[in-house]
Design an enzyme around this catalytic site. Structure first.
Site, PDB file in Angstrom:
ATOM      1  N   GLU A   1      -5.304   2.267   7.983  1.00  0.00           N
ATOM      2  CA  GLU A   1      -4.688   1.145   8.676  1.00  0.00           C
ATOM      3  C   GLU A   1      -3.394   1.596   9.322  1.00  0.00           C
ATOM      4  OE1 GLU A   1      -4.824  -3.267   7.526  1.00  0.00           O
ATOM      5  OE2 GLU A   1      -2.933  -2.541   6.713  1.00  0.00           O
TER       6      GLU A   1
ATOM      7  N   ASP B   1      -6.322  -4.599  -1.955  1.00  0.00           N
ATOM      8  CA  ASP B   1      -6.120  -3.307  -1.300  1.00  0.00           C
ATOM      9  C   ASP B   1      -7.423  -2.505  -1.242  1.00  0.00           C
ATOM     10  OD1 ASP B   1      -2.828  -3.143  -1.553  1.00  0.00           O
ATOM     11  OD2 ASP B   1      -3.818  -4.116  -3.244  1.00  0.00           O
TER      12      ASP B   1
ATOM     13  N   ASP C   1      -6.173   1.979   2.567  1.00  0.00           N
ATOM     14  CA  ASP C   1      -5.156   0.963   2.808  1.00  0.00           C
ATOM     15  C   ASP C   1      -3.861   1.504   2.202  1.00  0.00           C
ATOM     16  OD1 ASP C   1      -3.954  -1.464   3.527  1.00  0.00           O
ATOM     17  OD2 ASP C   1      -4.387  -2.334   1.568  1.00  0.00           O
TER      18      ASP C   1
END
Length: 165
Positions: A67, A140, A7
């Protein structure tokens, strides 16, 4: 197969390494890297790069899942996340690690089954899927594990480097 989910972020970069063995997913390690907000951005990016390089050297994941950049109204956040993604993509390229990118919607659908799932739902499913004793913190880290799970669930649907729909 070892799948590293990341992330991206410059203040906090979550990571989650899982192992896929047949249909079974198991956590290997997960946490986050943090950088001090008072450091200049080049120094923060260097810290993230060095942390990621050390990690890749130690664990040698087979693939990385990241991501995709989600751009809404905050252009400053989008730019810094883009810079963190650059660090991630560079590290993967230097080690010839395949990178797959997923939108937040794809991650939510793969992990929860619902594209508008909230953070709590994602965290609950990450904990359940990986049989964890506790919910990964911070968010996260849970998000990074969700990204890795998304990739694991998507692998069977990939054809010629693209997603089979």
């Amino acid at each position: 197969m070892l799948i590293l989910g990341i992330d991206p972020g410059t203040a906090i970069m979550g990571y989650g390494l899982i192992e896929k063995n047949g249909q079974k997913l198991s956590p290997v390690t997960y946490s986050c890297w943090r950088t001090p907000s008072d450091l200049p951005m080049p120094d923060r990016l260097r810290m993230l790069y060095e942390s990621l390089e050390d990690f890749l050297g130690e664990y040698s994941p087979d693939v990385m899942a990241v991501e995709e950049l989600f751009f809404n109204r905050n252009t400053t956040t989008a730019i810094t996340v883009g810079q963190a993604r650059g660090v991630i993509l560079l590290s993967a390229a230097r080690r010839n690690i395949e990178v797959s990118e997923y939108t937040p919607l794809q991650v939510k659908q793969a992990v929860v089954g619902y594209g508008k799932a909230d953070k709590k739902q994602i965290q609950y499913m990450v904990k359940a899927i990986l049989s964890l004793q506790e919910t990964p913190k911070p968010d996260d880290t849970a998000d990074a594990l969700a990204i890795a799970i998304c990739h694991a669930h998507s692998m069977g649907r990939r054809i010629n480097g693209g997603m089979f729909k």
